[in-house]
Scaffold this active site. Structure first.
Site, PDB file in Angstrom:
ATOM      1  CD  GLU A  17      76.363   8.480  42.831  1.00 15.82           C
ATOM      2  OE1 GLU A  17      77.504   9.401  42.890  1.00 15.82           O
ATOM      3  OE2 GLU A  17      76.601   7.594  42.672  1.00 15.82           O
ATOM      4  CB  ALA A  51      87.399   2.865  41.692  1.00 15.19           C
ATOM      5  CG  HIS A  76      81.321  11.878  40.067  1.00 16.75           C
ATOM      6  ND1 HIS A  76      80.347  11.518  41.161  1.00 16.75           N
ATOM      7  CD2 HIS A  76      79.687  12.956  39.881  1.00 16.75           C
ATOM      8  CE1 HIS A  76      79.752  11.855  41.335  1.00 16.75           C
ATOM      9  NE2 HIS A  76      78.742  12.213  40.353  1.00 16.75           N
ATOM     10  NE  ARG A 106      91.887  11.756  47.425  1.00 14.97           N
ATOM     11  CZ  ARG A 106      92.622  11.169  48.997  1.00 14.97           C
ATOM     12  NH1 ARG A 106      93.067  12.049  49.980  1.00 14.97           N
ATOM     13  NH2 ARG A 106      91.763  10.336  49.362  1.00 14.97           N
ATOM     14  CE1 TYR A 144      83.869  12.053  51.569  1.00 11.15           C
ATOM     15  CE2 TYR A 144      84.423  14.170  51.166  1.00 11.15           C
ATOM     16  CZ  TYR A 144      84.306  12.803  51.198  1.00 11.15           C
ATOM     17  OH  TYR A 144      84.891  13.538  49.269  1.00 11.15           O
TER      18      TYR A 144
HETATM   19  P1  FAD Z   1      89.433  16.358  49.026  1.00 11.26           P
HETATM   20  O1  FAD Z   1      88.650  17.388  49.506  1.00 11.26           O
HETATM   21  O2  FAD Z   1      91.239  16.778  48.850  1.00 11.26           O
HETATM   22  O3  FAD Z   1      89.769  16.102  50.735  1.00 11.26           O
HETATM   23  C1  FAD Z   1      90.673  14.041  51.092  1.00 11.26           C
HETATM   24  C2  FAD Z   1      90.812  13.897  52.528  1.00 11.26           C
HETATM   25  O4  FAD Z   1      92.578  15.617  52.261  1.00 11.26           O
HETATM   26  C3  FAD Z   1      89.765  14.796  53.096  1.00 11.26           C
HETATM   27  O5  FAD Z   1      90.454  14.273  54.713  1.00 11.26           O
HETATM   28  C4  FAD Z   1      90.515  17.282  53.285  1.00 11.26           C
HETATM   29  O6  FAD Z   1      90.371  16.730  54.659  1.00 11.26           O
HETATM   30  C5  FAD Z   1      92.088  17.004  53.307  1.00 11.26           C
HETATM   31  N1  FAD Z   1      92.187  17.568  52.146  1.00 11.26           N
HETATM   32  C6  FAD Z   1      92.306  18.308  51.146  1.00 11.26           C
HETATM   33  N2  FAD Z   1      92.904  19.553  51.386  1.00 11.26           N
HETATM   34  C7  FAD Z   1      93.801  19.295  52.548  1.00 11.26           C
HETATM   35  C8  FAD Z   1      94.910  20.575  51.928  1.00 11.26           C
HETATM   36  N3  FAD Z   1      95.705  21.387  51.602  1.00 11.26           N
HETATM   37  N4  FAD Z   1      95.839  19.614  52.998  1.00 11.26           N
HETATM   38  C9  FAD Z   1      96.141  18.653  53.707  1.00 11.26           C
HETATM   39  N5  FAD Z   1      94.817  17.904  53.398  1.00 11.26           N
HETATM   40  C10 FAD Z   1      93.647  18.610  52.662  1.00 11.26           C
HETATM   41  N6  FAD Z   1      85.451   8.602  43.706  1.00 11.26           N
HETATM   42  C11 FAD Z   1      85.562   8.447  42.678  1.00 11.26           C
HETATM   43  O7  FAD Z   1      87.022   8.110  42.147  1.00 11.26           O
HETATM   44  N7  FAD Z   1      84.478   8.891  41.860  1.00 11.26           N
HETATM   45  C12 FAD Z   1      83.612   9.201  41.314  1.00 11.26           C
HETATM   46  O8  FAD Z   1      82.785  10.082  40.711  1.00 11.26           O
HETATM   47  C13 FAD Z   1      82.651   9.742  43.375  1.00 11.26           C
HETATM   48  N8  FAD Z   1      82.486  10.481  43.668  1.00 11.26           N
HETATM   49  C14 FAD Z   1      81.902  10.853  44.067  1.00 11.26           C
HETATM   50  C15 FAD Z   1      80.848  11.980  44.729  1.00 11.26           C
HETATM   51  C16 FAD Z   1      80.575  12.185  46.143  1.00 11.26           C
HETATM   52  C17 FAD Z   1      79.269  13.369  46.291  1.00 11.26           C
HETATM   53  C18 FAD Z   1      80.977  12.246  47.366  1.00 11.26           C
HETATM   54  C19 FAD Z   1      81.065  12.600  48.458  1.00 11.26           C
HETATM   55  C20 FAD Z   1      82.655  10.394  46.800  1.00 11.26           C
HETATM   56  C21 FAD Z   1      82.947  10.690  45.157  1.00 11.26           C
HETATM   57  N9  FAD Z   1      83.740   9.738  45.615  1.00 11.26           N
HETATM   58  C22 FAD Z   1      84.067   9.434  43.996  1.00 11.26           C
HETATM   59  C23 FAD Z   1      84.591   9.553  46.722  1.00 11.26           C
HETATM   60  C24 FAD Z   1      86.251  10.611  46.391  1.00 11.26           C
HETATM   61  O9  FAD Z   1      86.813  10.863  45.145  1.00 11.26           O
HETATM   62  C25 FAD Z   1      87.066   9.852  47.966  1.00 11.26           C
HETATM   63  O10 FAD Z   1      86.250  10.762  49.290  1.00 11.26           O
HETATM   64  C26 FAD Z   1      88.264  10.386  48.171  1.00 11.26           C
HETATM   65  O11 FAD Z   1      88.789   9.957  48.884  1.00 11.26           O
HETATM   66  C27 FAD Z   1      88.115  11.649  48.121  1.00 11.26           C
HETATM   67  O12 FAD Z   1      87.746  13.144  47.236  1.00 11.26           O
HETATM   68  P2  FAD Z   1      86.841  14.785  47.904  1.00 11.26           P
HETATM   69  O13 FAD Z   1      86.953  15.042  46.765  1.00 11.26           O
HETATM   70  O14 FAD Z   1      86.443  14.357  48.840  1.00 11.26           O
HETATM   71  O15 FAD Z   1      89.093  15.076  48.247  1.00 11.26           O
END
Ligand code: FAD
Length: 289
Positions: A17, A51, A76, A106, A144
């Site tokens: 990354e 961010a 991303h 997200r 996670y």
């Molecule tokens: P989601 O999959 O939407 O999950 C977020 C939360 O919502 C979780 O608690 C999940 O259980 C819950 N959830 C999901 N679907 C639903 C539903 N239908 N109803 C109710 N609850 C639900 N951030 C950045 O800003 N830029 C980046 O480039 C970046 N890269 C990343 C790369 C990796 C490998 C990882 C692990 C994280 C990265 N992040 C990045 C951080 C990430 O954006 C955050 O961790 C964020 O809080 C969650 O993103 P997600 O896509 O997992 O969200």
């Protein structure tokens, strides 16, 4: 090339990354970082998104640089603070630049953020659906091993992860972890729950004492006693800490591979020397089956 293709034949893969700079005038420094890291021939290189949905152009520029060094880029993309039009414009630009792979996220909730009534993207699965409707991309998503900090519990977290995968996600990249048992238990649970796409283990080499504090705050991951001891002993000596961090990460990867995990993603923190040292420590292992 699509990452689903790279992951298909169950060989060992090690990807990196990289993050773009915060200011445009530093973009060439990041390009040099990409050039240095490309020498290790990673399976692909992911480029983070700013961010709160900022600096899309920076991600695009660095993804193009990855490509021009002969490495497959993974761009991303976050959606929480974006409009549908903005997402379309970013995804179409990726398409025009022949970038085939997107990590659909997200994004973290910015401080003081108020969820509007008619919100278009509240969760990553909605972004997955949107990207799939725009074009023929290979879409990955985040997972996670120690549960997303906003989730009530692991069961709920994995149910939502399954929903995301069912929308067409072709691989998952994990949040960093320092305790392999946490990842291996999570991996097994995903398989039991019918999540069958490749799950790439995210490894963060900790090379300075300050970094671990911040990494843990951000990721909610636990730190094993063994790593605490390393910090206590070497935390104040930067060269020793760096060496210990590289060896700890390398050992973590070897142990994962010994347990059947073939796909590793290294959070390089834009440090080519660290990435290259880990790759050197794995040189025969990467070529093995
Ligand atoms: P989601 O999959 O939407 O999950 C977020 C939360 O919502 C979780 O608690 C999940 O259980 C819950 N959830 C999901 N679907 C639903 C539903 N239908 N109803 C109710 N609850 C639900 N951030 C950045 O800003 N830029 C980046 O480039 C970046 N890269 C990343 C790369 C990796 C490998 C990882 C692990 C994280 C990265 N992040 C990045 C951080 C990430 O954006 C955050 O961790 C964020 O809080 C969650 O993103 P997600 O896509 O997992 O969200």
């Amino acid at each position: 090339m699509k990452i689903s293709q790279i992951l298909k034949d169950n060989k060992v893969t090690v990807s990196f990354e990289v993050f773009p700079p915060k200011q445009w005038d530093k973009i060439n420094d990041t390009k040099i970082t990409v050039q240095e890291m490309s020498k290790a021939n990673p399976s692909f290189m992911s480029v983070t998104y700013g961010a709160a949905g900022t600096r899309a152009g920076f991600t695009q520029e660095i993804a193009n640089e990855v490509k021009s060094n002969g490495i497959t880029p993974l761009s991303h993309l976050t959606c929480l603070t974006s409009t549908r039009d903005k997402i379309h414009s970013v995804v179409n630009e990726l398409k025009e630049n022949n970038i085939d792979n997107i990590l659909a996220l997200r994004g973290d909730i910015p401080e003081g953020f108020e969820f509007p009534d008619n919100m278009y993207f509240e969760h990553a699965y909605q972004l997955v659906n949107e990207i799939k409707a725009i074009g023929d991309f290979c879409v990955g998503a985040a997972c996670y091993p120690e549960v997303h900090p906003e989730s009530k519990n692991r069961i709920e977290d994995i149910e939502y992860l399954k929903q995301k995968v069912d929308c067409g996600v072709e691989f998952l990249t994990s949040q960093m972890f320092f305790d392999n048992d946490k990842f291996l238990n999570f991996y097994e649970m995903c398989r039991i729950k019918g999540i069958n796409v490749p799950i790439i283990a995210g490894i963060m080499p900790i090379t300075n004492a300050k970094q671990i504090k911040r990494s843990i705050e951000l990721s909610n991951c636990s730190v094993p006693k063994k790593f605490h001891k390393i910090m206590e002993r070497f935390g104040d000596d930067p060269d020793s800490m760096k060496q210990a961090g590289i060896i700890y990460a390398t050992e973590q990867i070897i142990d994962l591979m010994a347990n059947g995990i073939n796909n590793i993603h290294i959070y390089t923190m834009n440090k080519p020397d660290v990435a290259l040292s880990i790759m050197n420590g794995l040189s025969h292992i990467i070529d093995s089956k």
